[in-house]
Design a protein around this motif. Structure first.
Motif, short mmCIF file in Angstrom:
data_model
loop_
_atom_site.label_atom_id
_atom_site.label_comp_id
_atom_site.label_asym_id
_atom_site.label_seq_id
_atom_site.Cartn_x
_atom_site.Cartn_y
_atom_site.Cartn_z
N GLY A 46 -19.60 -38.11 -6.33
CA GLY A 46 -20.00 -37.24 -5.23
C GLY A 46 -21.34 -36.61 -5.51
N GLY A 47 -21.94 -36.06 -4.47
CA GLY A 47 -23.22 -35.39 -4.63
C GLY A 47 -24.18 -35.79 -3.55
N VAL A 48 -25.34 -35.19 -3.58
CA VAL A 48 -26.37 -35.46 -2.59
C VAL A 48 -27.41 -36.37 -3.22
CG1 VAL A 48 -28.12 -34.40 -1.11
CG2 VAL A 48 -25.97 -33.21 -1.54
N SER A 49 -27.76 -37.46 -2.53
CA SER A 49 -28.77 -38.36 -3.07
C SER A 49 -30.14 -37.74 -2.90
CB SER A 49 -28.71 -39.71 -2.35
OG SER A 49 -29.23 -39.59 -1.05
N ALA A 50 -31.09 -38.19 -3.70
CA ALA A 50 -32.45 -37.68 -3.62
C ALA A 50 -33.05 -37.98 -2.25
CB ALA A 50 -33.31 -38.28 -4.73
N THR A 51 -32.60 -39.05 -1.61
CA THR A 51 -33.08 -39.41 -0.27
C THR A 51 -32.82 -38.28 0.72
OG1 THR A 51 -32.67 -41.73 -0.74
CG2 THR A 51 -32.90 -41.13 1.55
N GLU A 52 -31.69 -37.61 0.58
CA GLU A 52 -31.34 -36.52 1.49
C GLU A 52 -32.27 -35.32 1.34
OE1 GLU A 52 -29.04 -36.59 3.95
OE2 GLU A 52 -28.83 -38.69 3.39
N ASN A 53 -32.92 -35.18 0.19
CA ASN A 53 -33.77 -34.03 -0.08
C ASN A 53 -35.23 -34.23 0.30
OD1 ASN A 53 -31.63 -32.54 -1.12
ND2 ASN A 53 -31.91 -33.40 -3.16
N VAL A 54 -35.59 -35.43 0.77
CA VAL A 54 -36.98 -35.68 1.15
C VAL A 54 -37.33 -34.81 2.35
CG1 VAL A 54 -38.61 -37.40 2.01
CG2 VAL A 54 -36.95 -38.03 0.25
N PRO A 55 -38.39 -34.00 2.25
CA PRO A 55 -38.76 -33.14 3.37
C PRO A 55 -39.03 -33.95 4.64
CG PRO A 55 -39.96 -32.54 1.39
CD PRO A 55 -39.26 -33.82 1.09
N ILE A 107 -38.05 -48.16 -0.14
CA ILE A 107 -38.48 -47.47 -1.35
C ILE A 107 -37.31 -46.69 -1.94
CG2 ILE A 107 -40.90 -47.35 -0.68
CD1 ILE A 107 -40.47 -44.50 0.25
N THR A 108 -37.36 -46.51 -3.23
CA THR A 108 -36.33 -45.78 -3.95
C THR A 108 -36.86 -44.39 -4.27
OG1 THR A 108 -35.54 -47.82 -4.95
CG2 THR A 108 -34.87 -45.76 -6.02
N VAL A 109 -36.16 -43.38 -3.80
CA VAL A 109 -36.58 -42.00 -4.05
C VAL A 109 -36.10 -41.61 -5.45
CG1 VAL A 109 -36.39 -39.59 -3.31
CG2 VAL A 109 -36.49 -41.43 -1.61
N LYS A 110 -37.04 -41.22 -6.29
CA LYS A 110 -36.71 -40.82 -7.66
C LYS A 110 -36.44 -39.33 -7.76
CE LYS A 110 -36.94 -44.71 -9.76
NZ LYS A 110 -35.72 -45.27 -10.31
N ASN A 111 -37.18 -38.53 -6.96
CA ASN A 111 -37.05 -37.08 -7.03
C ASN A 111 -37.57 -36.51 -5.72
OD1 ASN A 111 -36.62 -34.52 -8.00
ND2 ASN A 111 -38.50 -34.46 -9.22
N ALA A 112 -36.98 -35.42 -5.26
CA ALA A 112 -37.45 -34.77 -4.04
C ALA A 112 -37.16 -33.27 -4.12
CB ALA A 112 -36.78 -35.38 -2.82
N THR A 113 -38.15 -32.47 -3.67
CA THR A 113 -37.98 -31.02 -3.58
C THR A 113 -38.38 -30.60 -2.18
OG1 THR A 113 -40.21 -30.51 -4.36
CG2 THR A 113 -38.51 -30.76 -6.05
N THR A 116 -42.30 -31.91 -2.20
CA THR A 116 -42.75 -33.10 -2.92
C THR A 116 -41.65 -34.16 -2.91
OG1 THR A 116 -41.89 -32.43 -5.08
CG2 THR A 116 -44.14 -31.73 -4.53
N PHE A 117 -42.10 -35.39 -3.10
CA PHE A 117 -41.13 -36.42 -3.43
C PHE A 117 -41.82 -37.54 -4.17
CE2 PHE A 117 -42.15 -38.98 0.33
CZ PHE A 117 -41.56 -40.23 0.12
N THR A 118 -41.07 -38.17 -5.05
CA THR A 118 -41.55 -39.27 -5.85
C THR A 118 -40.75 -40.50 -5.47
OG1 THR A 118 -42.05 -37.77 -7.67
CG2 THR A 118 -41.92 -40.11 -8.21
N PHE A 119 -41.46 -41.58 -5.15
CA PHE A 119 -40.76 -42.82 -4.81
C PHE A 119 -41.27 -43.96 -5.67
CE2 PHE A 119 -44.30 -43.22 -1.72
CZ PHE A 119 -44.68 -44.54 -1.93
N GLN A 120 -40.44 -45.00 -5.71
CA GLN A 120 -40.79 -46.18 -6.48
C GLN A 120 -40.45 -47.42 -5.68
OE1 GLN A 120 -38.67 -47.24 -10.25
NE2 GLN A 120 -40.69 -46.88 -11.13
#
Length: 187
Positions: A46-55, A107-113, A116-120
């Motif tokens: 369970g949890g929220v994927s980084a994709t959900e956090n992309v502004p 694209i694969t989201v590595k991190n999102a705030t 910001t967001f980092t994708f690969q």
């Protein structure tokens, strides 16, 4: 032996056979419960994927200017470029398209705030692997960031060479303002 005795023995043998099958079945079920076999399937957590956090401000069309900041191969990587990026999201998948070139990639989201967001993005085959990682920071109708690329070439399954390049990015939003900005609502 008499026929009656043979029947009794046959009935007794069937009774034992059925009971033995039941006992073996129970032992099998209990052993499966007590000693589970690890499944090769991925365990869902369970949890929220980084994709959900992309502004949401990142979604839409952008004019992106890229200026090469460092590279291992000046002939392979252009010194600068101006492109159109369209970032869209369907479900849990974020897609980056370039309507001018026709290029499209998930694209694969590595991190999102919050800003910001980092994708690969990784492409390639057994002879070549291209990895692109971009870290973007949103600032109103603009974003800026760094895009790094790595191109690995393989021969006989071994790494033959690797070329790298970094681009500084600046982008201006062309379309896709979020609904709150259209109606002047601030969140």
């Amino acid at each position: 032996l008499s026929i009656r005795r043979q029947r009794q023995m046959c009935i007794r043998d069937r009774y034992y056979s059925i009971n033995m099958k039941k006992i073996l079945f129970i032992i099998l079920i209990l052993s499966a419960l007590c000693f589970p076999v690890p499944s090769p399937a991925m365990t869902l957590t369970g949890g929220v994927s980084a994709t959900e956090n992309v502004p949401t401000g990142f979604f839409g069309s952008w004019q992106v200017s890229a200026v090469r900041s460092e590279t291992t191969n000046t002939d392979m990587f252009a010194p600068y470029s101006v492109e159109i990026w369209n970032l869209s999201k369907t479900g849990d998948v974020i897609t980056l398209t370039n309507p001018v070139s026709g290029a499209q990639a998930s694209i694969t989201v590595k991190n999102a705030t919050t800003d910001t967001f980092t994708f690969q993005r990784v492409t390639g085959d057994k002879n070549e692997k291209v990895t692109e990682t971009a870290k973007l920071t949103l600032s109103g109708d603009n974003f800026y960031g760094l895009d790094t690329m790595s191109v690995k070439t393989f021969k006989n399954g071994m790494l033959a060479k690797e070329e790298r390049c970094s681009y500084k990015l600046k982008a201006k939003k062309l379309s896709g303002a979020d609904i709150g900005r259209i109606f002047g609502v601030r969140y």
